[in-house]
Design a protein around this motif. Structure first.
Motif, mmCIF file in Angstrom:
data_model
loop_
_atom_site.group_PDB
_atom_site.id
_atom_site.type_symbol
_atom_site.label_atom_id
_atom_site.label_comp_id
_atom_site.label_asym_id
_atom_site.label_seq_id
_atom_site.Cartn_x
_atom_site.Cartn_y
_atom_site.Cartn_z
ATOM 1 N N THR A 24 0.662 -1.133 -0.144
ATOM 2 C CA THR A 24 0.063 -0.067 -0.053
ATOM 3 C C THR A 24 0.911 1.153 0.059
ATOM 4 O OG1 THR A 24 -0.109 0.137 2.302
ATOM 5 C CG2 THR A 24 -1.748 -1.154 1.378
ATOM 6 N N ARG A 36 3.668 -0.955 3.554
ATOM 7 C CA ARG A 36 3.087 0.691 3.340
ATOM 8 C C ARG A 36 4.439 1.378 2.888
ATOM 9 N NH1 ARG A 36 0.061 4.284 7.437
ATOM 10 N NH2 ARG A 36 -1.653 2.491 7.426
ATOM 11 N N ARG A 96 -5.975 2.460 0.545
ATOM 12 C CA ARG A 96 -4.872 1.889 1.565
ATOM 13 C C ARG A 96 -5.464 1.140 2.854
ATOM 14 N NH1 ARG A 96 -2.951 6.275 4.921
ATOM 15 N NH2 ARG A 96 -4.517 5.491 6.055
#
Length: 115
Positions: A40, A68, A47
């Motif tokens: 993400t 992330r 997200r």
């Protein structure tokens, strides 16, 4: 909200079932799936959904890596002309993780047959 509704209509053909696991994987059976990589980026309206999916996979016993990327936006790989170093680092990281999941080492050379 209207932007997300628009995107949903682009993603899902008219008359399709949004609850179908092929469309919404979180609604399907997650056990016995192969290892997964979920990435993400910090600035992406999707997200939280991606991260929820990774957590659900983990809870179902699926080996999963969740990454992330801070400071990036949805579509970062498409920004390679504007942000070549960031896009390259992102793609290199994805490739490294995938190499870890797959056996991409060269096959050993065949041994000569004994006569």
């Amino acid at each position: 909200r209207s932007d997300l509704a628009y995107l949903w209509r682009q993603y899902l053909p008219e008359g399709s079932n949004g609850a179908d696991p092929a469309v919404s994987p979180l609604r399907g059976r997650l056990n016995n799936l192969p290892p997964a990589l979920v990435t993400t980026v910090e600035y992406d309206v999707f997200r939280d959904q991606g991260e929820s999916y990774a957590h659900a996979l983990r809870e179902a016993g699926v080996p999963v890596r969740l990454r992330r990327w801070p400071g990036l936006v949805h579509g970062t790989t498409d920004l390679d002309v504007l942000l070549p170093d960031i896009a390259r680092a992102y793609l290199d990281d994805l490739a490294a993780v995938m190499r870890g999941y797959l056996d991409l080492s060269p096959a050993p050379a065949p041994r000569p047959a004994r006569v």
